[in-house]
Design an enzyme around this catalytic site. Structure first.
Site, short mmCIF file in Angstrom:
data_model
loop_
_atom_site.label_atom_id
_atom_site.label_comp_id
_atom_site.label_asym_id
_atom_site.label_seq_id
_atom_site.Cartn_x
_atom_site.Cartn_y
_atom_site.Cartn_z
N HIS A 106 0.76 -1.14 -0.02
CA HIS A 106 -0.13 0.06 0.15
C HIS A 106 0.76 1.27 -0.03
O HIS A 106 2.00 1.35 0.81
CB HIS A 106 -1.09 -0.04 1.20
CG HIS A 106 -1.95 0.98 1.41
ND1 HIS A 106 -3.18 1.20 0.45
CD2 HIS A 106 -1.85 2.53 2.01
CE1 HIS A 106 -3.52 2.36 0.74
NE2 HIS A 106 -2.99 3.05 1.88
N SER A 133 4.02 0.61 2.49
CA SER A 133 3.99 -0.54 3.70
C SER A 133 3.38 -1.81 3.06
O SER A 133 2.58 -1.75 2.12
CB SER A 133 2.84 -0.07 4.88
OG SER A 133 2.93 1.33 5.17
N ASP A 142 -6.98 -2.10 4.11
CA ASP A 142 -5.57 -1.51 4.66
C ASP A 142 -5.57 -1.40 6.07
O ASP A 142 -4.80 -0.76 6.51
CB ASP A 142 -5.57 -0.16 3.94
CG ASP A 142 -5.62 -0.14 2.44
OD1 ASP A 142 -5.43 -1.28 1.87
OD2 ASP A 142 -6.08 0.66 1.76
C1 GAR Z 1 1.33 0.87 -6.36
O1 GAR Z 1 1.77 2.08 -6.10
C2 GAR Z 1 0.89 0.18 -5.28
O2 GAR Z 1 1.34 0.56 -4.06
C3 GAR Z 1 -0.63 0.82 -5.32
O3 GAR Z 1 -0.79 0.75 -6.69
C4 GAR Z 1 0.28 0.97 -7.40
C5 GAR Z 1 0.22 -0.09 -8.41
O4 GAR Z 1 1.45 0.13 -9.07
N1 GAR Z 1 -1.65 -0.11 -4.63
C6 GAR Z 1 -2.65 0.47 -3.95
O5 GAR Z 1 -3.09 1.78 -4.21
C7 GAR Z 1 -3.65 -0.44 -3.20
N2 GAR Z 1 -4.60 -0.06 -2.78
P1 GAR Z 1 2.05 -1.15 -10.21
O6 GAR Z 1 0.73 -1.91 -10.81
O7 GAR Z 1 2.93 -0.93 -11.21
O8 GAR Z 1 2.60 -2.28 -9.25
#
Ligand code: GAR
Length: 212
Positions: A106, A133, A142
């Site tokens: 997250h 985190s 979360d």
């Molecule tokens: C990341 O920043 C992750 O932490 C976030 O989405 C992005 C995905 O990037 N997750 C959330 O917000 C979950 N609530 P990615 O598809 O390039 O891994």
């Protein structure tokens, strides 16, 4: 360690996992990538037989989608389920089925900023520090026990986009570090608390990574 990865978008965290497996840094196998978005670029990062996706809105309710997702994940026989940019709330039934074996990354220093728009909210609050985190998933969004976090500085000229990009730089090594501990059998959850090396964690691990 067999990993089922849930992803809704770009999949850079998934790619970090795949890269670490390819270089031998992580002893694991991705046994399926599961998405609520059939067009998610994350799906393209693994061979076709490992992809599963359904449009959540084609289902009558969250429970019906969750049951089908859980059946598909279970069929891949994972040791752990990793939410890597999975943007849909997992229903209670899904969480209960894999409880204690689901991790999420997250983009905030939990318990700050559960949910969406974490970078904009950290900026609006004039936080000096922000970050990411990795925590166990429980039915409440979360809110599960945090295993480890990685901070980044907030700079005076940051926008939500520049801050998100800096946080992403630490997300990949943070997720990898937790997964390496998981593969080594060092991570567990008991009574809602994260356990590392058999000891309950009273404070999450703080892991520091350089950013540019
Ligand atoms: C990341 O920043 C992750 O932490 C976030 O989405 C992005 C995905 O990037 N997750 C959330 O917000 C979950 N609530 P990615 O598809 O390039 O891994």
């Amino acid at each position: 360690m067999r990993l089922a990865v849930l992803a809704s978008g770009r999949g850079s965290n998934l790619q970090a996992i795949l890269d670490a497996i390819a270089t031998g840094a992580l002893e694991a196998r991705v046994v399926g990538v599961f998405s609520d978005k059939p067009t998610a670029p994350a799906l393209q990062r693994v061979p076709e037989p490992l992809r599963w996706s359904r449009k959540a809105k084609d289902y009558a309710d969250r429970g019906a989608f969750g049951t089908e997702l859980a059946d598909a994940v279970a069929a891949s026989q994972p040791d752990w389920v990793v939410c890597a940019g999975y943007m849909r709330i997992l229903g209670d039934a899904f969480v209960q089925r894999f409880r204690g074996r689901i991790l999420n990354i997250h983009p905030s220093l939990l318990p700050k900023y559960r949910g969406l728009h974490t970078h904009a909210r950290a900026l609006a609050a004039s936080d000096a520090e922000h970050g990411a985190s990795v925590h166990f998933v429980i039915p409440e969004l979360d809110a599960g026990a945090v295993i480890a976090y990685a901070p980044v500085p907030v700079l005076t000229d940051d926008t939500a986009e520049s801050l998100a990009a800096r946080v992403l730089q630490v997300e990949h090594p943070l997720l990898l570090a937790v997964l390496q501990m998981t593969a080594a059998g060092r991570i567990d959850e008991q009574s809602g608390r994260a356990i590392v090396d058999g000891q309950p964690l009273f404070t999450p691990l703080r892991l520091e990574f350089a950013t540019t």
